[in-house]
Design an enzyme around this catalytic site. Sequence first.
Site, PDB file in Angstrom:
ATOM      1  CE  LYS A  54      42.751  33.361  44.440  1.00  0.00           C
ATOM      2  NZ  LYS A  54      41.577  33.043  43.831  1.00  0.00           N
TER       3      LYS A  54
ATOM      4  CB  CYS B 268      36.156  31.903  46.770  1.00  0.00           C
ATOM      5  SG  CYS B 268      35.143  32.457  48.067  1.00  0.00           S
ATOM      6  CG  ASP B 269      41.067  29.365  42.773  1.00  0.00           C
ATOM      7  OD1 ASP B 269      41.444  30.562  42.359  1.00  0.00           O
ATOM      8  OD2 ASP B 269      40.998  28.478  42.024  1.00  0.00           O
ATOM      9  CB  SER B 270      35.495  28.928  40.931  1.00  0.00           C
ATOM     10  OG  SER B 270      34.904  29.643  41.813  1.00  0.00           O
TER      11      SER B 270
ATOM     12  N   GLY C 125      36.661  26.481  46.113  1.00  0.00           N
ATOM     13  CA  GLY C 125      37.390  26.346  47.201  1.00  0.00           C
ATOM     14  C   GLY C 125      37.012  27.418  48.184  1.00  0.00           C
TER      15      GLY C 125
END
Length: 222
Positions: free
Chosen positions: A55, A88-90, A125
């Site tokens: 991203k 970000c990634d959750s 992340g």
Amino acid sequence: MRFVLASASPARLAVLRAAGIEPSVIVSGVDEEAVAAGLPDPSPSELVTALAMAKADAVARSADLAAITHGSHAEAHEGAEDAVVVGCDSMLAIGGEVVGKPATAEVARARWAAMAGGTGELLTGHAVVRVSDGETVGVASGTQSTTVRFASPTEAELEAYLRSGEPLAVAGAFTLDGLGGWFVEGVDGDPSSVIGISLPLTRRLLAEVGVSVVDLWRDGEG
């Protein structure tokens, strides 16, 4: 220095604003399933970090970023404004399974059947890309892990929560800062990471690419 959030998440935006930063927002449009499919048997931490990096990198190379870094401020200095792009990634790891956004009420209901009264590991992340004069000059990434202790909502409470639509669009089918906060007993670790962006980790990653977070605060904050 321009701070760019590569996410449409209103929760991440709210965390940053409350912490003194007014970011520009550019949504990456990354195909998360394609990124995940290209990874050879990743660990949960590797997966969320790779998605965050995809991203941030997509936004760092985008025409939208070039447009906002060549504004009046940049023209006055005869060059492009520097930027840091944060992606970000959750995902939630529970019962040996890593899950993202449930998308449907049926999936969210099943998730809560597994989570209620137990714990899960919320992984977020993070990736930071520093851009100067249109070129990437620094990259840093990492993952924040926080243990979430879930309550046991009644059937009526859970159905009301599902009808709200909130759990369908968030990792793990819950929020800490919204309606879902009623059904979280506590967190062991960084609460901001559970909301979507870890302030401590982001500060460290910014430092790795040569940026002090205090220099990004709004005028009057620092």
